[in-house]
Scaffold this active site. Sequence first.
Site, PDB file in Angstrom:
ATOM      1  N   LYS A  71       0.819  -1.219   0.000  1.00 19.95           N
ATOM      2  CA  LYS A  71       0.000   0.000   0.000  1.00 19.95           C
ATOM      3  C   LYS A  71       0.853   1.269   0.000  1.00 19.95           C
ATOM      4  CE  LYS A  71      -2.844   2.680   3.227  1.00 19.95           C
ATOM      5  NZ  LYS A  71      -1.928   3.808   3.110  1.00 19.95           N
ATOM      6  N   LEU A 126      -3.992   0.019   8.256  1.00 18.75           N
ATOM      7  CA  LEU A 126      -2.742   0.652   7.852  1.00 18.75           C
ATOM      8  C   LEU A 126      -3.117   2.086   7.510  1.00 18.75           C
ATOM      9  CD1 LEU A 126       0.233   0.034   7.617  1.00 18.75           C
ATOM     10  CD2 LEU A 126      -0.101  -0.539   5.219  1.00 18.75           C
ATOM     11  N   ASP A 127      -2.571   3.039   8.248  1.00 22.18           N
ATOM     12  CA  ASP A 127      -3.022   4.417   8.189  1.00 22.18           C
ATOM     13  C   ASP A 127      -2.949   5.017   6.784  1.00 22.18           C
ATOM     14  OD1 ASP A 127      -3.266   4.251  10.948  1.00 22.18           O
ATOM     15  OD2 ASP A 127      -1.259   5.055  11.301  1.00 22.18           O
ATOM     16  N   TYR A 128      -3.763   6.039   6.566  1.00 25.15           N
ATOM     17  CA  TYR A 128      -3.805   6.772   5.306  1.00 25.15           C
ATOM     18  C   TYR A 128      -2.421   7.278   4.911  1.00 25.15           C
ATOM     19  CZ  TYR A 128      -5.215  10.519   2.046  1.00 25.15           C
ATOM     20  OH  TYR A 128      -5.356  11.344   0.949  1.00 25.15           O
ATOM     21  N   SER A 130       0.481   6.040   5.916  1.00 23.69           N
ATOM     22  CA  SER A 130       1.491   4.992   6.057  1.00 23.69           C
ATOM     23  C   SER A 130       1.470   4.113   4.818  1.00 23.69           C
ATOM     24  CB  SER A 130       1.227   4.138   7.302  1.00 23.69           C
ATOM     25  OG  SER A 130       1.271   4.926   8.474  1.00 23.69           O
TER      26      SER A 130
END
Length: 257
Positions: A70, A104-106, A108
């Site tokens: 990602k 999984l953070d925006y 990250s």
Amino acid sequence: MQARLQKLISAAGVASRRAAEQLIRDGRVSVNGQTVRELGSKADPEVDEIRVDERRIKPVQRLRYYLLNKPTGYVTTRSDPERRPTVLDLLKGVREYVYPVGRLDYDSEGLLILTNDGDLAATLTHPSHEVERVYEAKVLGTPDDRDLERLARGVVLGGRRTAPAKVELVGDGRRESELAKLRVTIHEGRTRQVRKMCDAIGHPVRTLRRVRIGPLTDDKLRLGAYRELTPAEVVRLKASGKNASPQRTQRKKRAGS
């Protein structure tokens, strides 16, 4: 045969069990036309009509497993009320209904699993299974030995101490514009946990990347790309939970063959 609604929703590939529980609480699940909000409610998918957001759920015909690298700028969800790009936008050509496992953070990047296998999602996300996740964080300043010990021992976030972690200072932080690189291994999944842990010791994160989930890593998968997991990788993932046993994993493998 009756089973809990959150398990049936997860097994149908609609959402993880934890997310399915929230769907039930939000009144988005119905059984035979009646909205259900009780988490202990059960149904029989062979007899009852189970719907999520008015869409009838059906048993999964084929389990699928994908690994995505990602990039930043994508939210880890199937849809976003703010209309930001989601990780599903990166899975071009995937027709099956799959969902991201965990967060999984925006802002990250890194490895993320998407699947329609509710049992695997539960193994990977529930803290009791203690499946490790490894992150590489570039932080402002260079933490000293005391800072690293605090992270490893656990810091208090929101009134609750984090579980012990493995923390390693990688290289010389002074060489890169006052940024140091940390490798952090945790098995919890609290929101923005690594960032908050680093904030707690006074070394805020500037960039964050997840490089391993359980036994799974892939340093050749380019950013924004995805691939299907191999059968061997799926077996290793299923066995990676603390409460998983080789016998149980083999039984599941035979049942799905």
